[in-house]
Write a protein that holds these residues in place. Structure first.
Motif, PDB file in Angstrom:
ATOM      1  N   GLU A 225       1.994  -0.762  -9.476  1.00 36.29           N
ATOM      2  CA  GLU A 225       0.994  -1.816  -9.317  1.00 36.29           C
ATOM      3  C   GLU A 225       0.841  -2.178  -7.841  1.00 36.29           C
ATOM      4  N   GLY A 226      -0.413  -2.152  -7.361  1.00 38.08           N
ATOM      5  CA  GLY A 226      -0.706  -2.504  -5.986  1.00 38.08           C
ATOM      6  C   GLY A 226      -0.573  -1.361  -4.997  1.00 38.08           C
ATOM      7  N   TYR A 227      -0.197  -0.181  -5.470  1.00 30.86           N
ATOM      8  CA  TYR A 227       0.014   0.955  -4.570  1.00 30.86           C
ATOM      9  C   TYR A 227      -1.093   1.997  -4.651  1.00 30.86           C
ATOM     10  N   GLY A 228      -2.137   1.709  -5.384  1.00 35.57           N
ATOM     11  CA  GLY A 228      -3.257   2.639  -5.456  1.00 35.57           C
ATOM     12  C   GLY A 228      -3.974   2.752  -4.118  1.00 35.57           C
ATOM     13  N   ALA A 229      -4.756   3.805  -3.994  1.00 38.12           N
ATOM     14  CA  ALA A 229      -5.455   4.065  -2.734  1.00 38.12           C
ATOM     15  C   ALA A 229      -6.505   3.003  -2.453  1.00 38.12           C
ATOM     16  N   LEU A 230      -6.579   2.571  -1.211  1.00 33.47           N
ATOM     17  CA  LEU A 230      -7.657   1.688  -0.786  1.00 33.47           C
ATOM     18  C   LEU A 230      -8.984   2.440  -0.849  1.00 33.47           C
ATOM     19  N   PRO A 231     -10.116   1.741  -0.989  1.00 36.67           N
ATOM     20  CA  PRO A 231     -11.423   2.413  -0.886  1.00 36.67           C
ATOM     21  C   PRO A 231     -11.540   3.127   0.454  1.00 36.67           C
ATOM     22  N   GLU A 232     -12.343   4.192   0.504  1.00 35.14           N
ATOM     23  CA  GLU A 232     -12.343   5.074   1.666  1.00 35.14           C
ATOM     24  C   GLU A 232     -12.572   4.337   2.982  1.00 35.14           C
ATOM     25  N   ALA A 233     -13.578   3.480   3.054  1.00 36.01           N
ATOM     26  CA  ALA A 233     -13.880   2.814   4.323  1.00 36.01           C
ATOM     27  C   ALA A 233     -12.709   1.936   4.764  1.00 36.01           C
ATOM     28  N   GLY A 234     -12.170   1.146   3.835  1.00 38.85           N
ATOM     29  CA  GLY A 234     -11.038   0.294   4.179  1.00 38.85           C
ATOM     30  C   GLY A 234      -9.786   1.089   4.487  1.00 38.85           C
ATOM     31  N   ARG A 235      -9.622   2.206   3.775  1.00 41.57           N
ATOM     32  CA  ARG A 235      -8.449   3.058   3.984  1.00 41.57           C
ATOM     33  C   ARG A 235      -8.437   3.652   5.390  1.00 41.57           C
ATOM     34  N   ARG A 236      -9.578   4.145   5.805  1.00 42.11           N
ATOM     35  CA  ARG A 236      -9.642   4.782   7.118  1.00 42.11           C
ATOM     36  C   ARG A 236      -9.596   3.736   8.243  1.00 42.11           C
ATOM     37  N   ALA A 237     -10.136   2.552   7.985  1.00 40.90           N
ATOM     38  CA  ALA A 237     -10.018   1.478   8.976  1.00 40.90           C
ATOM     39  C   ALA A 237      -8.551   1.064   9.135  1.00 40.90           C
ATOM     40  N   ARG A 238      -7.848   0.969   8.024  1.00 39.25           N
ATOM     41  CA  ARG A 238      -6.424   0.624   8.065  1.00 39.25           C
ATOM     42  C   ARG A 238      -5.632   1.724   8.783  1.00 39.25           C
ATOM     43  N   ALA A 239      -5.962   2.969   8.484  1.00 35.53           N
ATOM     44  CA  ALA A 239      -5.278   4.089   9.136  1.00 35.53           C
ATOM     45  C   ALA A 239      -5.501   4.058  10.641  1.00 35.53           C
ATOM     46  N   ALA A 240      -6.730   3.778  11.058  1.00 37.40           N
ATOM     47  CA  ALA A 240      -7.037   3.725  12.482  1.00 37.40           C
ATOM     48  C   ALA A 240      -6.288   2.584  13.161  1.00 37.40           C
ATOM     49  N   ALA A 241      -6.143   1.465  12.467  1.00 39.12           N
ATOM     50  CA  ALA A 241      -5.407   0.338  13.043  1.00 39.12           C
ATOM     51  C   ALA A 241      -3.918   0.650  13.165  1.00 39.12           C
ATOM     52  N   LEU A 242      -3.387   1.427  12.223  1.00 39.46           N
ATOM     53  CA  LEU A 242      -1.964   1.758  12.232  1.00 39.46           C
ATOM     54  C   LEU A 242      -1.632   2.912  13.170  1.00 39.46           C
ATOM     55  N   ASP A 300       7.536   1.107   2.774  1.00 36.67           N
ATOM     56  CA  ASP A 300       7.813   0.572   1.439  1.00 36.67           C
ATOM     57  C   ASP A 300       7.076  -0.747   1.188  1.00 36.67           C
ATOM     58  N   LEU A 301       5.834  -0.828   1.667  1.00 37.15           N
ATOM     59  CA  LEU A 301       4.984  -1.989   1.420  1.00 37.15           C
ATOM     60  C   LEU A 301       3.674  -1.529   0.782  1.00 37.15           C
ATOM     61  N   PRO A 302       3.069  -2.353  -0.060  1.00 33.30           N
ATOM     62  CA  PRO A 302       1.770  -1.991  -0.631  1.00 33.30           C
ATOM     63  C   PRO A 302       0.677  -2.087   0.424  1.00 33.30           C
ATOM     64  N   PRO A 303      -0.443  -1.415   0.207  1.00 31.54           N
ATOM     65  CA  PRO A 303      -1.506  -1.405   1.223  1.00 31.54           C
ATOM     66  C   PRO A 303      -2.151  -2.759   1.473  1.00 31.54           C
ATOM     67  N   ALA A 304      -1.979  -3.707   0.557  1.00 23.92           N
ATOM     68  CA  ALA A 304      -2.564  -5.035   0.755  1.00 23.92           C
ATOM     69  C   ALA A 304      -1.718  -5.914   1.669  1.00 23.92           C
ATOM     70  N   ALA A 305      -0.535  -5.452   2.063  1.00 25.76           N
ATOM     71  CA  ALA A 305       0.310  -6.248   2.956  1.00 25.76           C
ATOM     72  C   ALA A 305      -0.420  -6.489   4.271  1.00 25.76           C
ATOM     73  N   PRO A 306      -0.245  -7.651   4.883  1.00 26.97           N
ATOM     74  CA  PRO A 306      -0.890  -7.903   6.180  1.00 26.97           C
ATOM     75  C   PRO A 306      -0.539  -6.808   7.190  1.00 26.97           C
ATOM     76  N   LEU A 307      -1.506  -6.470   8.033  1.00 28.58           N
ATOM     77  CA  LEU A 307      -1.312  -5.394   9.003  1.00 28.58           C
ATOM     78  C   LEU A 307      -0.089  -5.655   9.884  1.00 28.58           C
ATOM     79  N   GLU A 308       0.082  -6.888  10.329  1.00 25.98           N
ATOM     80  CA  GLU A 308       1.206  -7.207  11.210  1.00 25.98           C
ATOM     81  C   GLU A 308       2.536  -6.973  10.497  1.00 25.98           C
ATOM     82  N   ASP A 309       2.577  -7.273   9.190  1.00 26.48           N
ATOM     83  CA  ASP A 309       3.804  -7.048   8.421  1.00 26.48           C
ATOM     84  C   ASP A 309       4.089  -5.555   8.293  1.00 26.48           C
ATOM     85  N   ALA A 310       3.041  -4.778   8.062  1.00 24.55           N
ATOM     86  CA  ALA A 310       3.216  -3.329   7.940  1.00 24.55           C
ATOM     87  C   ALA A 310       3.737  -2.734   9.242  1.00 24.55           C
ATOM     88  N   ILE A 311       3.184  -3.172  10.367  1.00 23.64           N
ATOM     89  CA  ILE A 311       3.624  -2.654  11.671  1.00 23.64           C
ATOM     90  C   ILE A 311       5.082  -3.033  11.932  1.00 23.64           C
TER      91      ILE A 311
END
Length: 679
Positions: A225-242, A300-311
């Motif tokens: 639960e909560g680990y499914g793929a983000l929609p493409e636009a949001g996924r690639r934006a998140r990837a670019a930020a990371l 080991d965090l879901p994709p909805a975690a805040p970006l700062e927390d993921a980093i």
């Protein structure tokens, strides 16, 4: 001269097998053929073997990539074999078996091909075959799948002893067409090239069908639960930020180029409940973990975690990864082991987003990702019919820190000056920008070709070598949104950005009273504002990476020289020149150097001059437009025309590694204009 018929058949077979990723991974596996040839000294007939040489790729194999050996000498090595504890010594002996000039360097698998009593042999790394090879009950599954036509061979490190083992298996099983090598791959043979290829494909396709028929539907478990793929636009934006932050972690020991993969197979694996357990087990096939390291780093965090927390979490996990890798090295290293090569991960997995892979260049990074995708497929197959059970960690270490592998690494050519550096050049579709992009690629950099003209940018990127060397982005430098998109594309293509060249420009050449406010605004929007926006976005990425960087402004001698009828252009060039000084002062604490190049009279190949500027300046100076370059040359101290490649040379001089302590400098490339001397 045409290749020997057996060698020609081998090349055709290798290229067919290697061009399909279902059959083997890039640069993985090898194939051979045996036949009669003439001794170059006596002219007498001798038995020869042609085999893919060390480091080659089956899919693109050419005659130059084949090692050619005398079969009698190669097989005679069995009589002097000192035993498995000294089997590495046999590799040096292959050189004494070479026929004529020998061709490519023989690989570690040469013994397998020579000792197996068959005219044609294939050794491949198909995902389906490795899935059986890495299953906990792989021997039983192999028998169930193939009966007695394919024989199980327990894991043994590649080498002379493995060649003897397979030769013995073939002799003891005359009906067999090949074998599954535990933890490794498959080997097949045949009396003709066609039969060998047919047998290889039969093993691969039969294993695929077996896994499909016998396998359970969800081998990686249910979706978390909560680990499914983000929609493409949001996924690639998140990837670019990371991406810049992830690249910073992967580059602690040495700078790396990155690659991003958000394919369905990767995202599905990371969404499933079993992915933490399986990822921790690491890869198995020697080709896999040589490229991917013993295991990946997994967020080991879901994709909805805040970006700062993921980093922040990635940083903590990276610290733990380095400690664990160093402990792994200490557990298994012996007195003769090569030094630890670095403790950073080659693969970083981010649930809901995708996979980042890293290497010394783009191709190496991309192939590392492809190998981990192979590993995912292997895990899926093994878990579908059994339990994934890779080889022991100690055996992985023996492969990763094999002295023969270390020797191969030491033979690699010295990296070029800009290797691992990622450059973004604006206005790179023509003229000076194109010449800069060409020089940077020639010196080892990956280049993002940014230009308002999409067609020109794409053509330049293709000419520079395509996606492993250069990618094209369409960008209007007056647009914050387009600049941000260009940098997102850059970090997704190569992991980050290290070197930015502000070259995009236009020119309005008019007297003061004929220069409109619109002329002024357009000139400043493109060059002054555009350079500011590009530099700001570059600084964001470079600071996040923590790897330093270079920003270079292509200004002009007009930044310091007051020429006639040129108020808008010269004023904006002066603006750019002072941006160099301001940013050098501000960004130095981050290790970012900011310098400028002041060209003059670059007519040939220039988009600006071809677009009307040349005619305007020729009219001002009263010379024919086609003579403008000569006119500029004659007014210089050196009497030499300045060409785009001369400006590119200056950019390389500033960024190629020799001027490490230089920032805030403007380099004139004007053949000597005394009025533009910097004081």
């Amino acid at each position: 001269m045409a290749p020997h018929p057996e060698a020609a058949a081998l090349l055709a077979r290798s290229q067919r097998l290697g061009s399909d990723p279902r059959n083997t991974n890039y640069a993985g596996g090898n194939a051979s053929a045996k036949g009669a040839g003439a001794d170059p000294v006596t002219g007498g007939e001798v038995e020869l073997m042609w085999v893919k040489g060390s480091g080659g790729d089956l899919g693109t194999l050419t005659e130059a990539g084949l090692a050619v050996l005398r079969l009698d000498r190669l097989r005679a090595l069995a009589d002097v074999y000192p035993g498995v504890e000294r089997e590495d010594e046999m590799v040096a002996a292959f050189d004494y078996c070479l026929h004529g000039k020998g061709g490519a360097a023989p690989s570690i698998d040469t013994a397998m091909h020579g000792l197996v009593d068959a005219p044609h042999v294939d050794h491949l790394h198909p995902d389906s075959g490795i899935a059986l090879a890495c299953a906990a009950d792989g021997e039983k599954l192999t028998a169930e799948c193939f009966g007695d036509s394919v024989v199980w061979v327990p894991w043994r490190r590649p080498g002379f002893q493995l060649g003897l083992d397979i030769a013995a298996v073939k002799k003891a099983n005359p009906r067999a067409i090949g074998c599954v090598l535990g933890g490794h791959g498959i080997t097949a043979w045949g009396d003709t090239s066609e039969e060998c290829e047919r047998n290889s494909l039969h093993i691969i396709r039969s294993a695929e069908a077996f896994l499909q028929k016998k396998g359970r539907a969800e081998p990686f478990g249910p979706v978390l639960e909560g680990y499914g793929a983000l929609p493409e636009a949001g996924r690639r934006a998140r990837a670019a930020a990371l991406a810049p932050h992830v690249r910073a972690l992967a580059s602690q020991d040495r700078p790396q180029v990155g690659h991003f993969d958000d394919s369905e197979a990767v995202l599905d694996f990371l969404a499933r409940a079993e992915h933490p357990r399986l990822a921790a087990l690491g890869t198995s096939c020697p080709d896999h973990f040589l490229r991917t390291k013993v295991r990946p780093l997994v967020l080991d965090l879901p994709p909805a975690a805040p970006l700062e927390d993921a980093i922040a979490r990635l940083r903590d996990l990276h610290t733990a990864y380095r400690e664990e890798y160093a402990a792994y090295y200490r557990r298994h290293a012996g007195p003769g082991s090569p030094a630890m090569r670095g403790a950073d991960p080659a693969i970083v997995l981010v649930p809901g987003v995708g996979m980042f892979s890293f290497g010394k260049d783009k191709q190496t990074a991309r192939v590392a990702g492809e190998f981990y995708l192979n590993a995912i497929n292997v895990m899926r197959g093994a878990e579908a019919v059994s339990t994934y059970a890779p080889i022991e960690e100690s055996e992985k270490f023996r492969i990763e820190y094999w002295p023969l592998e270390e020797a191969k690494l030491q033979r690699m050519p010295k990296p070029r000056p800009l290797a691992t550096r990622v450059a973004l050049v604006t206005g790179a579709g023509s003229g000076i920008g194109r010449a800069i992009a060409e020089r940077l690629v020639a010196e080892g950099a990956c280049v993002v070709v940014a230009d308002l003209d999409a067609q020109s940018a794409a053509a330049v990127a293709e000419e520079l070598g395509g996606p492993d060397k250069a990618v094209a982005v369409t960008v209007d430098v007056t647009s914050e949104e387009q600049i941000a998109a260009a940098f997102r594309a850059a970090v997704l293509a190569f992991g980050g950005v290290d070197l930015v060249v502000n070259n995009a420009g236009i020119s309005v050449s008019k007297p003061l009273l004929q220069t409109s406010a619109r002329d002024w605004d357009l000139q400043h929007d493109v060059m002054a504002r555009g350079s500011f926006l590009v530099s700001r976005e570059a600084a964001r990425v470079m600071i996040a990476q923590g790897l330093g960087g270079d920003i270079v402004y292509i200004a002009s001698k007009n930044a310091v020289f007051a020429g006639p009828n040129n108020i808008a252009y010269s004023a904006t060039k002066a603006d750019q020149a002072h941006q160099v000084r301001l940013l050098a002062a501000e960004l130095g604490e981050h290790g970012i150097r900011v310098n400028g190049v002041n060209p003059d009279g670059v007519v040939r190949g220039s988009g600006i001059f071809a677009g009307g500027w040349g005619a305007q300046r020729a009219a001002v100076y009263g010379v024919p437009e086609e003579k403008l370059g000569e006119f500029y040359a004659q007014r210089t101290l050196l009497k030499r025309e300045v060409l785009p490649e001369h400006v590119a040379n200056a950019v390389f001089a500033l960024t190629g590694g020799e001027l490490t302590h230089t920032t805030g400098l403007h380099v004139p490339v004007d053949a000597g204009v005394a009025a533009a001397f910097l004081r």
